[in-house]
Design a protein around this motif. Sequence first.
Motif, PDB file in Angstrom:
ATOM      1  N   LEU A 109       3.873   3.724  -7.117  1.00 46.13           N
ATOM      2  CA  LEU A 109       2.707   4.322  -6.444  1.00 46.13           C
ATOM      3  C   LEU A 109       1.661   4.803  -7.440  1.00 46.13           C
ATOM      4  O   LEU A 109       0.474   4.843  -7.129  1.00 46.13           O
ATOM      5  CB  LEU A 109       3.155   5.501  -5.562  1.00 46.13           C
ATOM      6  CG  LEU A 109       3.752   5.154  -4.199  1.00 46.13           C
ATOM      7  CD1 LEU A 109       4.036   6.431  -3.420  1.00 46.13           C
ATOM      8  CD2 LEU A 109       2.831   4.239  -3.406  1.00 46.13           C
ATOM      9  N   HIS A 129      -5.509   4.512  -0.415  1.00 52.25           N
ATOM     10  CA  HIS A 129      -4.717   3.905   0.668  1.00 52.25           C
ATOM     11  C   HIS A 129      -4.978   2.408   0.835  1.00 52.25           C
ATOM     12  O   HIS A 129      -4.350   1.763   1.670  1.00 52.25           O
ATOM     13  CB  HIS A 129      -4.998   4.636   1.994  1.00 52.25           C
ATOM     14  CG  HIS A 129      -4.487   6.043   1.989  1.00 52.25           C
ATOM     15  ND1 HIS A 129      -5.271   7.104   1.590  1.00 52.25           N
ATOM     16  CD2 HIS A 129      -3.270   6.550   2.265  1.00 52.25           C
ATOM     17  CE1 HIS A 129      -4.547   8.210   1.650  1.00 52.25           C
ATOM     18  NE2 HIS A 129      -3.331   7.902   2.051  1.00 52.25           N
ATOM     19  N   ASP A 160       0.857  -1.181   0.000  1.00 51.68           N
ATOM     20  CA  ASP A 160       0.000   0.000   0.000  1.00 51.68           C
ATOM     21  C   ASP A 160       0.896   1.234   0.000  1.00 51.68           C
ATOM     22  O   ASP A 160       1.997   1.187  -0.553  1.00 51.68           O
ATOM     23  CB  ASP A 160      -0.995  -0.042   1.179  1.00 51.68           C
ATOM     24  CG  ASP A 160      -0.293  -0.127   2.537  1.00 51.68           C
ATOM     25  OD1 ASP A 160       0.929   0.128   2.615  1.00 51.68           O
ATOM     26  OD2 ASP A 160      -0.972  -0.431   3.537  1.00 51.68           O
ATOM     27  N   GLN A 161       0.437   2.320   0.625  1.00 48.89           N
ATOM     28  CA  GLN A 161       1.234   3.552   0.597  1.00 48.89           C
ATOM     29  C   GLN A 161       2.430   3.500   1.561  1.00 48.89           C
ATOM     30  O   GLN A 161       3.217   4.434   1.623  1.00 48.89           O
ATOM     31  CB  GLN A 161       0.362   4.765   0.959  1.00 48.89           C
ATOM     32  CG  GLN A 161      -0.850   4.957   0.062  1.00 48.89           C
ATOM     33  CD  GLN A 161      -0.479   5.566  -1.275  1.00 48.89           C
ATOM     34  OE1 GLN A 161       0.480   6.332  -1.389  1.00 48.89           O
ATOM     35  NE2 GLN A 161      -1.234   5.233  -2.310  1.00 48.89           N
ATOM     36  N   GLY A 189       6.159   0.425   0.941  1.00 55.14           N
ATOM     37  CA  GLY A 189       4.963   0.585   0.128  1.00 55.14           C
ATOM     38  C   GLY A 189       5.221   0.195  -1.311  1.00 55.14           C
ATOM     39  O   GLY A 189       6.312  -0.267  -1.664  1.00 55.14           O
ATOM     40  N   LEU A 232      -0.784   2.155  -7.983  1.00 56.16           N
ATOM     41  CA  LEU A 232      -1.765   2.063  -6.891  1.00 56.16           C
ATOM     42  C   LEU A 232      -2.893   3.064  -7.101  1.00 56.16           C
ATOM     43  O   LEU A 232      -4.067   2.752  -6.932  1.00 56.16           O
ATOM     44  CB  LEU A 232      -1.108   2.374  -5.542  1.00 56.16           C
ATOM     45  CG  LEU A 232      -0.491   1.270  -4.709  1.00 56.16           C
ATOM     46  CD1 LEU A 232      -0.288   1.779  -3.287  1.00 56.16           C
ATOM     47  CD2 LEU A 232      -1.313   0.008  -4.706  1.00 56.16           C
ATOM     48  N   ALA A 233      -2.502   4.276  -7.487  1.00 59.30           N
ATOM     49  CA  ALA A 233      -3.506   5.325  -7.710  1.00 59.30           C
ATOM     50  C   ALA A 233      -4.402   4.972  -8.889  1.00 59.30           C
ATOM     51  O   ALA A 233      -5.619   5.209  -8.859  1.00 59.30           O
ATOM     52  CB  ALA A 233      -2.812   6.666  -7.948  1.00 59.30           C
ATOM     53  N   ARG A 267      11.630   3.438  -2.078  1.00 62.90           N
ATOM     54  CA  ARG A 267      10.992   3.709  -0.781  1.00 62.90           C
ATOM     55  C   ARG A 267      11.292   2.655   0.272  1.00 62.90           C
ATOM     56  O   ARG A 267      11.170   2.904   1.456  1.00 62.90           O
ATOM     57  CB  ARG A 267       9.478   3.847  -0.962  1.00 62.90           C
ATOM     58  CG  ARG A 267       9.099   5.120  -1.713  1.00 62.90           C
ATOM     59  CD  ARG A 267       7.591   5.282  -1.843  1.00 62.90           C
ATOM     60  NE  ARG A 267       7.296   6.406  -2.731  1.00 62.90           N
ATOM     61  CZ  ARG A 267       7.329   6.319  -4.041  1.00 62.90           C
ATOM     62  NH1 ARG A 267       7.634   5.176  -4.627  1.00 62.90           N
ATOM     63  NH2 ARG A 267       7.068   7.378  -4.785  1.00 62.90           N
ATOM     64  N   ARG A 293       9.955   3.750   4.815  1.00 58.12           N
ATOM     65  CA  ARG A 293       8.636   4.106   4.293  1.00 58.12           C
ATOM     66  C   ARG A 293       8.011   2.930   3.551  1.00 58.12           C
ATOM     67  O   ARG A 293       6.875   2.578   3.770  1.00 58.12           O
ATOM     68  CB  ARG A 293       8.770   5.311   3.364  1.00 58.12           C
ATOM     69  CG  ARG A 293       7.468   5.987   3.096  1.00 58.12           C
ATOM     70  CD  ARG A 293       7.598   7.229   2.248  1.00 58.12           C
ATOM     71  NE  ARG A 293       8.608   8.176   2.677  1.00 58.12           N
ATOM     72  CZ  ARG A 293       8.721   9.411   2.182  1.00 58.12           C
ATOM     73  NH1 ARG A 293       7.869   9.832   1.270  1.00 58.12           N
ATOM     74  NH2 ARG A 293       9.668  10.218   2.590  1.00 58.12           N
TER      75      ARG A 293
END
Lengths: 274, 343
Positions: B36, B51, B17-18, B32, B39-40, B248, B30
């Motif tokens: 990303l 999220h 996830d985030q 995730g 994911l969006a 990340r 961090r």
Amino acid sequence: MQSKGILTLGWPTVTVARNFAGGLWVTQSALSFPIIRTAGLDGMLVTFADALSEPSNRATLAFSEAVKASAWPGVQEVSTSLASVFLRFDSAALCHAALKDLLLALLEKQDWQQAALPSGRRLWRVPTVFGTELAPQLAEAADAAGMSEAQAIESLGRARVRVLTIGFAPGQPYLGPLGAEWNLPRQTELTPQVPTGALVLAISQFVLFATTAPTGWRHVGQTGFRGFQLGAADPIALRPGDEMIFTPVSRSDYDRFCLEDSHFGGASREEIPT
Amino acid sequence: MSALKVLRIGPLASIQDQGRPGQLQQGVSRGGAADLLALAEGAALLRQDVHLAALEMAGIGGLFEATSPMRIALTGAPMQASLDGENLAWNASHQMQAGQKLEIGAARKGVYGYLHLGGGIDSAVQLGARAVHLMSGLGSPVAVGDLLPCGADPGREVGLGLQAEDRFQGGALRIVAGFQSDLFDAEVRVRFADTAFRRGGRANRMGVEMVSDGAGFAAAGQLNILSEIILPGDVQMTGDGKPFVLLREAQTTGGYPRIGTVLPCDLSKVAQAQAGVDLQFTWVTLEEGLAIQAKHDALVKALPTTCKPLLRDPALMQDLLSYQLVGGAISAQADPFDTGDIT
């Protein structure tokens, strides 16, 4: 007190320098500390020294607390490394220049290298087996420091060290500073794996492993202390500023402590009075 | 509870996830999703919260069976996908019925593909997130026999597609100077941006190696630098002056010098580069970087408005003869160039 600040941002990195009367900010470098520099797009780093020392770490911990207490709108995270305070912020809510001004003003408030350490710190006494097959590099480290094994245990077992920072892996503390005799270089070859609770040493610091991992530091002691325990009420028990003493114990005592206390291996904890 | 059963799975698939921003002080990376943006996109296609957790598949997918009806979406590195043998569009949302089997093959380009479930994957939250972080002992890779539980899904809509930004074939990475950039001579920094890099053989969710011909990019005093905080996107030089772009999931502190930081919006391009893909770095000022990132953030925010009903491609329709082709079942108004190639 004299200060000069240049607030240009971007590249080249521009430093903000200040000199305190009495030459308190002695460094070996061309840079004058503390300096404020950008970190990525949304970070700012306030650095108190380019080498580890008790005063620079003290300044870092105290300044970090002061930044948190300021609660500036837009600041999303405050964290410390050995000698720097890192801020992550929302640049739409707080622009770089404005944050830099806030940091400068806060830096000027006092001599952070002589600031009081934050309150709420704890002293941990951790039963530790030095050497034996549990920590096979004590002899090597003692030799490099010019001591016998017994002298090394006496020296390391008496040292009261501070959690300088937590990093690399969850709940894993960097501890120190130890005396200059322990300023041993990292090994050129990695030790393939040390277990959780391993006390390793290099460059006048300990790391107390919170996981099993390879390391270039020397494995001098073994504890039953788990710095990261998922499911515990407080999965990461240590905080920067806490202090630790690694009390030498026998193998049989160590085994008993581990059996009775699978989380902390028999470590005791007391508040440090402020 | 509705769940997706894992019948076969690639070796490095994990729930993401985030991640866990805000826990650097505890040494928590961090982490995730590696991409990303993917994911969006999945959240936009399922009209749900960004999220929520999804399944990240590295290079190759797997075989899955729905235990009850559920919505899914497929994003990130395009992979061959089919539902009970019928091809499925990538960058799209679909309906699965109980007992149906979803098969996801190898990535055609890029590295990380994502399988999203309506309601998200409702696995255990650890330290504030569901993201698996193996080095930190948070979660484990997805294994055969696992049930991926769906969260409550108030949504119904499926059959949406979007046109994904192509970040799967390398290209330019925008980079800003940071607190260690001036450890590198100006000449080295210029040469760094003039160099044609290829993604090297060593890459994972923590970092990606860049290789080039010619000299390395050493810093002054390379081995005597105090360990300092690592930011996602930092370009770290190892002892032999070889750059690694840190992602990340990198550890929270490190002692190798960093020449600069790749903009967050270009990190998907780094993570999605297959070995051998061409990449180069372009210095931008902080002001330029902030403007580029703000524009990207606005595009991500607008993703839900770009999701459009899928036009079915006759080439993908194996049951073509069962369709009524002349009775007005296909909209005369839909513009094929508007929806475009959403695979």
